[in-house]
Design an enzyme around this catalytic site. Structure first.
Site, short mmCIF file in Angstrom:
data_model
loop_
_atom_site.label_atom_id
_atom_site.label_comp_id
_atom_site.label_asym_id
_atom_site.label_seq_id
_atom_site.Cartn_x
_atom_site.Cartn_y
_atom_site.Cartn_z
N LYS B 79 8.47 -6.06 -3.90
CA LYS B 79 8.03 -5.16 -4.61
C LYS B 79 9.01 -4.62 -5.74
O LYS B 79 10.13 -4.92 -5.62
CB LYS B 79 8.02 -3.90 -3.88
N SER B 154 1.71 2.66 -2.37
CA SER B 154 2.20 2.02 -3.70
C SER B 154 2.58 0.69 -3.70
O SER B 154 2.59 -0.26 -4.50
CB SER B 154 3.36 2.69 -4.24
N SER B 178 3.35 4.06 1.99
CA SER B 178 3.26 2.91 1.00
C SER B 178 3.44 1.49 1.28
O SER B 178 3.11 0.62 0.79
CB SER B 178 4.39 3.18 -0.07
#
Lengths: 94, 491
Positions: B79, B154, B178
């Site tokens: 990420k 996310s 997330s």
């Protein structure tokens, strides 16, 4: 209830520029959020200690020994402006 | 079966037996990536050349007879809030568009030492604030099961990249769901470890008392494999716990007979029918394997999510003070310091600024007591509520999300918790508990995730139960049929 003026003041305190119309829009949205959060008042919490961190760790210490840190050139590598090994910002004192 | 369809533990075997090479494997994934990335858009940064170089070196070392570490040659992505020295780390924000990390996150150092090959950095909601990737300042990632839908967030890019076969695994961060929610929406395994299990050094913070790093993988065995590599105390992160790291792989084949599972009814009330049915279906299979299942009651998720949004916003308002254009990141041209701060930070997206404003407010004056202190006390209630549950149960099972992946633009992404999709996830963050999302079925052709929540440091037990259920189902083997540039040509 938050007023638009309050939201503008808070944004300034947090050093956030708002765009056209945002103060009003944010005020409406944040009031909805705060209204929903009123539900928390239904819960009896008197005498309860607040939880700051879920981990039962306190006073994490290490030996007082000098270890390496980020070299200055790397620390400055992403600086928008630097001079003489320091971060430079617009003039503060006239 | 194509190489890009296989889990890490299978590839590991092929690599160590010399059936395939690391470079060959990287090439296969890069080919797949080029085919599907125009549709899925999981990535912000690609590192093809460095990946090929790293893979070639691994092949050379293996040929030279070196004993290779566990993930040697396995293609992965991080990420874009994980620092990797020399690579852009944008956090999904325009503020950090040109920021190049000057050191590695501890987990990246551990992964590199284990031989994992980094193919790039994945898309996310700006500063991890959002649950769809619609708040990324770059682009919206698409759900590989239906490109008209969001992958969740996310860590949406991280989940989509694994589901689409672009990489074998990714790491994400989970502040209030997330990792688990996008894993559920994309039909893969997502694990949020216990708070303190995995180092966060070099990972950009959202809400420091809630954030945790974890893997997104094709199956449960891979999640155990990854957790072995990334867990453990780190002198660079004083919130990491001193608990020993067991070999999580050893838990997988243990029997689940006699384990006590609690099913909190409050976590099914708001769930779509198809979601609840798939989760109950999975629970039945565990019962068949001898687990003792009982309906139970927990504090309503509605209280948890409201406490969560107050606490997360408060911590974010403090954490994001460093995004000021002084030491790194975007700096607006201005004559004085005040305007420089204001205008630079004005580049933050609306959702990030909303949350900072909310957080600043709940930490000020009377609002501190009404909102922030009360939310922290409710957090204590949440912990006590779980502690009571642990007297009777070894773990709890809920749906990961009340719905399957929503359509892009459905407006459910925000702002804040007005249309929440992480209601069922935040309690584990508030209490610091490990929680895992496992694919447990489909609802109208879209994946459904089952959430397993355990006691602190009971990751092994979660993996054990998830693995047991995985043996009864095929959901971890079902891959979405992504329409590629090639296959479009055929039609």
């Amino acid at each position: 209830m938050l007023t638009t003026k309050q939201v503008e003041e808070i944004a300034h305190t947090a050093r956030l520029a708002l765009r056209e119309g945002e103060a009003k829009e944010f005020t409406r949205q944040l009031n909805q959020v705060l209204e929903k959060a009123q539900i928390l008042q239904q819960l009896k919490t008197e005498g309860l200690a607040p939880t700051i961190n879920p981990l039962p760790l306190t006073n994490v210490l290490r030996r007082d020994k000098v270890t390496g840190s980020l070299p200055r050139d790397l620390a400055l590598a992403n600086a928008p402006d630097h001079y003489g090994g320091c971060f430079r910002v617009p003039r503060i004192i006239e | 079966m194509e190489l890009w369809q296989q889990p890490a533990h299978k590839l590991q075997k092929l690599l160590s037996e010399g059936e395939i090479g690391a470079r060959e494997l990287t090439v296969a994934h890069l080919k797949r990536l080029r085919e599907v990335e125009p549709q899925i858009q999981s990535f912000i940064t690609l590192t093809e050349e460095a990946a090929l170089r790293q893979a070639a070196q691994i092949d050379e070392r293996r040929e030279a007879g070196e004993k290779m570490p566990p993930l040697s040659g396995i293609p992965m992505a991080l990420k874009d809030n994980f620092c990797v020295q020399g690579l852009p780390t944008t956090c999904g924000s325009k503020m950090l568009k040109d920021y190049v990390a000057v050191y590695d996150a501890t987990v990246q150092r551990r992964l590199r030492r284990a031989g994992a090959v980094l193919l790039g950095k994945t898309n996310m909601d700006e500063f991890a604030m959002g649950s769809t990737t619609e708040y990324s300042a770059y682009h919206i990632s698409k759900n590989p099961w239906d490109t008209g839908r969001v992958p969740g967030g996310s860590s949406g890019g991280s989940a989509a990249a694994v589901a689409a076969g672009e990489v074998t695994f990714t790491l994400g961060t989970d502040t209030g769901g997330s990792i688990r929610q996008p894993a559920a929406f994309c039909g893969i395994v997502g694990l949020k470890p216990t708070y303190g299990r995995v180092s966060r050094s070099g990972v950009m913070a959202y809400a420091s008392s809630l954030d945790q790093v974890g893997p997104l993988t094709r199956d449960v065995t891979d999640a155990a494999l990854l957790l072995n590599v990334i867990s453990g105390q780190d002198p660079l992160d004083s919130t990491t716990a001193p608990e020993d790291v067991p070999d999580y792989g050893k838990f997988l084949r243990r029997d689940v007979a006699g384990l006590r599972i609690g099913v909190p009814r409050e976590y099914f009330r708001g769930a779509e029918e198809g979601v609840a049915a798939a989760v109950y279906g999975g629970i039945k299979l565990l019962e068949k394997r001898g687990a003792v299942v009982e309906e139970t009651s927990l504090l309503s998720p509605d209280y948890c999510s409201n406490a969560y949004y107050i606490i997360a916003a408060a911590e974010a308002s403090s954490n994001l003070a460093c995004i000021d254009g002084v030491r790194y990141g975007y700096r607006a041209q201005a004559d004085n310091l005040q305007d420089m701060y204001l205008e630079s930070r004005g580049l933050l997206g609306p959702e990030v600024r909303r949350r900072i404003i909310l957080g600043t407010y709940v930490l000020s004056g009377d609002a501190y007591k009404t909102y922030y202190l009360q939310a922290q006390r409710v957090r204590t209630l949440v912990r006590e509520d779980f502690n009571k549950a642990w007297e009777r149960y070894d773990l709890l099972i809920t749906p990961t999300s009340p719905t399957t992946a929503p359509e892009i633009g459905a407006g459910i992404g925000g702002p804040l918790n007005l249309y929440p999709r992480d209601d069922y996830n935040v309690s584990a963050n508030l209490a610091g508990l490990p929680a895992l999302s496992l694919p447990c079925g489909l609802s109208q052709g879209l994946p459904v995730g089952m959430q397993l929540i355990g006691k602190p440091f009971a990751e092994g037990l979660l993996l054990q139960v998830a693995y047991s259920l995985e043996q009864e189902t095929e959901y971890h083997k079902v891959l979405p049929d992504v329409v590629t540039a090639d296959s479009e040509g055929v039609v």
